[in-house]
Write an enzyme that holds these catalytic residues in place. Structure first.
Site, short mmCIF file in Angstrom:
data_model
loop_
_atom_site.label_atom_id
_atom_site.label_comp_id
_atom_site.label_asym_id
_atom_site.label_seq_id
_atom_site.Cartn_x
_atom_site.Cartn_y
_atom_site.Cartn_z
CG ASP A 288 -62.43 40.51 7.34
OD1 ASP A 288 -61.36 41.14 7.24
OD2 ASP A 288 -63.54 41.01 7.09
CE1 TYR B 287 -56.06 41.41 1.12
CE2 TYR B 287 -55.88 39.25 0.12
CZ TYR B 287 -55.29 40.33 0.74
OH TYR B 287 -53.94 40.33 0.99
CG PHE C 271 -51.73 38.23 4.58
CD1 PHE C 271 -51.87 39.60 4.74
CD2 PHE C 271 -51.60 37.45 5.73
CE1 PHE C 271 -51.86 40.20 5.99
CE2 PHE C 271 -51.60 38.03 6.99
CZ PHE C 271 -51.73 39.40 7.12
CG HIS D 53 -51.60 43.99 9.85
ND1 HIS D 53 -51.69 44.41 8.53
CD2 HIS D 53 -52.41 42.90 9.95
CE1 HIS D 53 -52.51 43.61 7.89
NE2 HIS D 53 -52.97 42.69 8.71
#
Length: 226
Positions: free
Chosen positions: A64, A66, A77, A186
Protein backbone atom coordinates in the site's frame (compact mmCIF):
# COMPACT_ATOMS: atom_id res chain seq x y z
CA UNK A 1 -10.88 9.82 -8.29
CA UNK A 2 -9.92 10.74 -11.86
CA UNK A 3 -10.95 8.17 -14.41
CA UNK A 4 -8.74 5.81 -16.37
CA UNK A 5 -8.14 6.33 -20.06
CA UNK A 6 -7.16 4.31 -23.11
CA UNK A 7 -6.56 0.58 -22.89
CA UNK A 8 -6.72 0.57 -19.09
CA UNK A 9 -10.21 2.03 -19.21
CA UNK A 10 -11.28 -0.61 -21.72
CA UNK A 11 -9.63 -3.46 -19.79
CA UNK A 12 -11.08 -2.49 -16.42
CA UNK A 13 -14.45 -1.00 -17.38
CA UNK A 14 -16.23 -4.11 -16.13
CA UNK A 15 -14.91 -3.45 -12.62
CA UNK A 16 -16.56 -0.04 -12.39
CA UNK A 17 -20.02 -1.61 -12.68
CA UNK A 18 -19.48 -4.14 -9.89
CA UNK A 19 -20.92 -3.73 -6.42
CA UNK A 20 -17.52 -3.82 -4.71
CA UNK A 21 -16.26 -0.90 -6.78
CA UNK A 22 -19.30 1.24 -6.07
CA UNK A 23 -18.79 0.59 -2.36
CA UNK A 24 -15.08 1.29 -2.70
CA UNK A 25 -15.75 4.58 -4.48
CA UNK A 26 -18.15 5.75 -1.76
CA UNK A 27 -15.76 4.68 1.00
CA UNK A 28 -12.79 6.47 -0.55
CA UNK A 29 -14.79 9.62 -1.23
CA UNK A 30 -15.90 9.70 2.41
CA UNK A 31 -12.36 9.09 3.66
CA UNK A 32 -10.92 11.98 1.67
CA UNK A 33 -13.65 14.26 3.03
CA UNK A 34 -13.11 13.32 6.69
CA UNK A 35 -9.47 12.30 7.27
CA UNK A 36 -6.06 12.73 5.69
CA UNK A 37 -5.52 10.14 2.95
CA UNK A 38 -2.54 9.47 0.69
CA UNK A 39 -1.76 9.84 -2.13
CA UNK A 40 -3.61 13.01 -3.16
CA UNK A 41 -6.87 12.03 -4.84
CA UNK A 42 -5.71 13.09 -8.29
CA UNK A 43 -2.68 10.78 -8.01
CA UNK A 44 -4.43 7.53 -7.05
CA UNK A 45 -4.12 6.15 -10.59
CA UNK A 46 -0.68 7.58 -11.41
CA UNK A 47 0.71 4.13 -12.23
CA UNK A 48 -1.95 3.61 -14.88
CA UNK A 49 -1.59 7.11 -16.33
CA UNK A 50 2.20 6.90 -16.69
CA UNK A 51 2.30 3.29 -17.93
CA UNK A 52 -0.41 2.52 -20.51
CA UNK A 53 -1.39 -1.14 -20.73
CA UNK A 54 0.00 -1.54 -24.24
CA UNK A 55 3.38 -0.18 -23.09
CA UNK A 56 3.91 -2.44 -20.05
CA UNK A 57 7.23 -4.31 -20.17
CA UNK A 58 7.61 -5.13 -16.49
CA UNK A 59 5.46 -5.04 -13.34
CA UNK A 60 6.69 -4.38 -9.82
CA UNK A 61 4.02 -5.05 -7.20
CA UNK A 62 4.01 -3.21 -3.88
CA UNK A 63 1.59 -3.33 -0.96
CA UNK A 64 0.00 0.00 0.00
CA UNK A 65 1.15 3.62 -0.36
CA UNK A 66 3.58 5.30 1.99
CA UNK A 67 1.56 6.70 4.87
CA UNK A 68 3.59 9.74 5.91
CA UNK A 69 3.05 13.29 4.66
CA UNK A 70 4.31 14.09 1.18
CA UNK A 71 5.61 10.63 0.28
CA UNK A 72 3.04 8.77 -1.81
CA UNK A 73 2.19 9.84 -5.33
CA UNK A 74 0.69 6.72 -6.89
CA UNK A 75 3.77 4.64 -7.79
CA UNK A 76 4.89 1.81 -5.53
CA UNK A 77 8.22 2.37 -3.76
CA UNK A 78 8.49 5.88 -5.29
CA UNK A 79 8.46 9.18 -3.39
CA UNK A 80 8.33 12.75 -4.56
CA UNK A 81 11.66 14.36 -5.43
CA UNK A 82 12.12 16.42 -2.26
CA UNK A 83 11.27 13.55 0.11
CA UNK A 84 13.86 11.45 1.94
CA UNK A 85 14.46 8.09 0.26
CA UNK A 86 12.71 5.36 2.32
CA UNK A 87 14.75 2.36 3.55
CA UNK A 88 13.22 -0.17 1.14
CA UNK A 89 13.99 2.06 -1.82
CA UNK A 90 17.52 2.60 -0.54
CA UNK A 91 17.93 -1.18 -0.69
CA UNK A 92 16.44 -1.31 -4.19
CA UNK A 93 19.02 1.27 -5.25
CA UNK A 94 21.81 -0.75 -3.63
CA UNK A 95 20.79 -3.84 -5.58
CA UNK A 96 20.45 -1.75 -8.74
CA UNK A 97 24.02 -0.51 -8.27
CA UNK A 98 25.37 -3.98 -7.54
CA UNK A 99 23.42 -5.53 -10.43
CA UNK A 100 23.97 -3.01 -13.22
CA UNK A 101 26.46 -0.50 -11.84
CA UNK A 102 23.88 2.28 -11.89
CA UNK A 103 24.69 5.42 -9.94
CA UNK A 104 22.51 5.77 -6.85
CA UNK A 105 20.45 8.96 -7.29
CA UNK A 106 19.84 11.59 -4.65
CA UNK A 107 16.04 11.23 -4.82
CA UNK A 108 13.41 8.49 -4.92
CA UNK A 109 11.23 9.65 -7.82
CA UNK A 110 10.71 6.61 -10.08
CA UNK A 111 8.70 8.18 -12.90
CA UNK A 112 11.45 7.44 -15.43
CA UNK A 113 10.84 3.73 -14.88
CA UNK A 114 7.06 4.13 -15.21
CA UNK A 115 7.41 6.10 -18.43
CA UNK A 116 9.50 3.30 -19.94
CA UNK A 117 6.91 0.62 -19.26
CA UNK A 118 7.51 -0.45 -15.67
CA UNK A 119 4.08 -0.66 -14.00
CA UNK A 120 4.72 0.32 -10.38
CA UNK A 121 1.51 -1.02 -8.87
CA UNK A 122 0.52 -1.18 -5.22
CA UNK A 123 -2.14 -3.78 -4.45
CA UNK A 124 -3.93 -1.16 -2.31
CA UNK A 125 -4.04 2.31 -3.84
CA UNK A 126 -4.85 4.53 -0.85
CA UNK A 127 -4.03 4.71 2.86
CA UNK A 128 -5.07 6.81 5.82
CA UNK A 129 -2.28 9.01 7.15
CA UNK A 130 0.04 7.21 9.58
CA UNK A 131 -2.04 4.02 9.47
CA UNK A 132 -0.37 1.46 7.17
CA UNK A 133 -2.71 -1.01 5.47
CA UNK A 134 -5.73 0.91 6.78
CA UNK A 135 -7.46 0.64 3.37
CA UNK A 136 -6.81 -3.03 2.88
CA UNK A 137 -9.94 -5.13 2.45
CA UNK A 138 -12.14 -2.30 1.15
CA UNK A 139 -12.03 -3.34 -2.53
CA UNK A 140 -8.65 -2.21 -3.83
CA UNK A 141 -7.24 -5.74 -3.84
CA UNK A 142 -9.99 -6.91 -6.15
CA UNK A 143 -9.46 -3.95 -8.46
CA UNK A 144 -5.69 -4.34 -8.69
CA UNK A 145 -6.08 -8.09 -9.18
CA UNK A 146 -8.14 -7.23 -12.26
CA UNK A 147 -5.34 -4.97 -13.45
CA UNK A 148 -2.74 -7.70 -12.91
CA UNK A 149 -4.98 -10.14 -14.77
CA UNK A 150 -5.22 -7.69 -17.67
CA UNK A 151 -1.43 -7.55 -17.91
CA UNK A 152 -1.21 -11.34 -17.65
CA UNK A 153 -3.49 -11.62 -20.67
CA UNK A 154 -1.22 -9.50 -22.88
CA UNK A 155 0.13 -11.50 -25.80
CA UNK A 156 3.76 -10.40 -25.49
CA UNK A 157 6.71 -10.98 -23.15
CA UNK A 158 6.36 -9.16 -19.82
CA UNK A 159 8.37 -9.53 -16.59
CA UNK A 160 6.62 -9.71 -13.22
CA UNK A 161 8.92 -8.77 -10.33
CA UNK A 162 7.45 -10.07 -7.07
CA UNK A 163 9.18 -8.92 -3.89
CA UNK A 164 7.91 -10.30 -0.59
CA UNK A 165 5.07 -12.65 0.30
CA UNK A 166 2.07 -10.42 -0.56
CA UNK A 167 3.41 -9.80 -4.06
CA UNK A 168 4.37 -13.45 -4.53
CA UNK A 169 0.82 -14.49 -3.69
CA UNK A 170 -0.13 -12.96 -7.04
CA UNK A 171 1.99 -15.55 -8.87
CA UNK A 172 -0.96 -17.95 -8.95
CA UNK A 173 -2.71 -15.50 -11.27
CA UNK A 174 0.18 -15.41 -13.72
CA UNK A 175 -0.30 -18.34 -16.08
CA UNK A 176 0.78 -16.86 -19.41
CA UNK A 177 3.83 -18.80 -20.66
CA UNK A 178 5.10 -15.74 -22.53
CA UNK A 179 5.89 -13.95 -19.27
CA UNK A 180 8.80 -14.22 -16.84
CA UNK A 181 8.18 -14.27 -13.08
CA UNK A 182 11.01 -13.17 -10.77
CA UNK A 183 10.60 -13.73 -7.02
CA UNK A 184 12.74 -12.45 -4.16
CA UNK A 185 12.34 -11.35 -0.54
CA UNK A 186 11.03 -7.85 0.09
CA UNK A 187 13.67 -5.06 -0.03
CA UNK A 188 12.71 -3.94 3.48
CA UNK A 189 15.66 -3.79 5.91
CA UNK A 190 13.92 -6.62 7.78
CA UNK A 191 14.21 -9.05 4.87
CA UNK A 192 16.58 -7.72 2.19
CA UNK A 193 19.50 -9.80 3.45
CA UNK A 194 17.47 -13.01 3.09
CA UNK A 195 17.91 -13.06 -0.67
CA UNK A 196 16.81 -9.74 -2.10
CA UNK A 197 20.41 -8.61 -2.31
CA UNK A 198 22.03 -10.55 -5.12
CA UNK A 199 18.75 -11.43 -6.85
CA UNK A 200 19.68 -9.28 -9.89
CA UNK A 201 16.13 -8.49 -11.03
CA UNK A 202 17.12 -5.58 -13.24
CA UNK A 203 19.66 -7.41 -15.40
CA UNK A 204 17.40 -10.49 -15.56
CA UNK A 205 14.53 -8.33 -16.78
CA UNK A 206 16.60 -6.72 -19.52
CA UNK A 207 18.13 -10.02 -20.63
CA UNK A 208 14.64 -11.53 -20.99
CA UNK A 209 13.30 -8.53 -22.88
CA UNK A 210 16.25 -8.44 -25.26
CA UNK A 211 16.02 -12.19 -25.88
CA UNK A 212 12.46 -11.60 -27.07
CA UNK A 213 13.23 -8.61 -29.25
CA UNK A 214 11.98 -5.98 -26.81
CA UNK A 215 14.07 -2.91 -26.06
CA UNK A 216 15.55 -3.05 -22.54
CA UNK A 217 14.73 -0.65 -19.72
CA UNK A 218 17.21 2.04 -18.80
CA UNK A 219 17.12 1.51 -15.05
CA UNK A 220 19.42 4.46 -14.30
CA UNK A 221 17.36 7.04 -12.42
CA UNK A 222 18.28 10.51 -13.74
CA UNK A 223 19.10 13.28 -11.34
CA UNK A 224 16.51 16.02 -11.05
CA UNK A 225 17.21 19.17 -13.02
CA UNK A 226 17.36 22.43 -11.15
Amino acid sequence: MPGLTGEWKEALKGEFAKDYYRELFLFIREQYSKVQVFPPADEIFTAFHLTPLNKVKAVIIGQDPYHNVGQAHGLCFSVKPDVEIPPSLQNIYKELHDDLGCTIPSHGYLTSWAEQGVLLLNTVLTVQAHKPMSHRGVGWDEFTDAAIAAVNQQDRPIVFILWGKPAQEKASMLNNPKHLILKAPHPSPLSAYRGFFGSRPFSQTNTFLEQHGVSPINWQIPEMRE
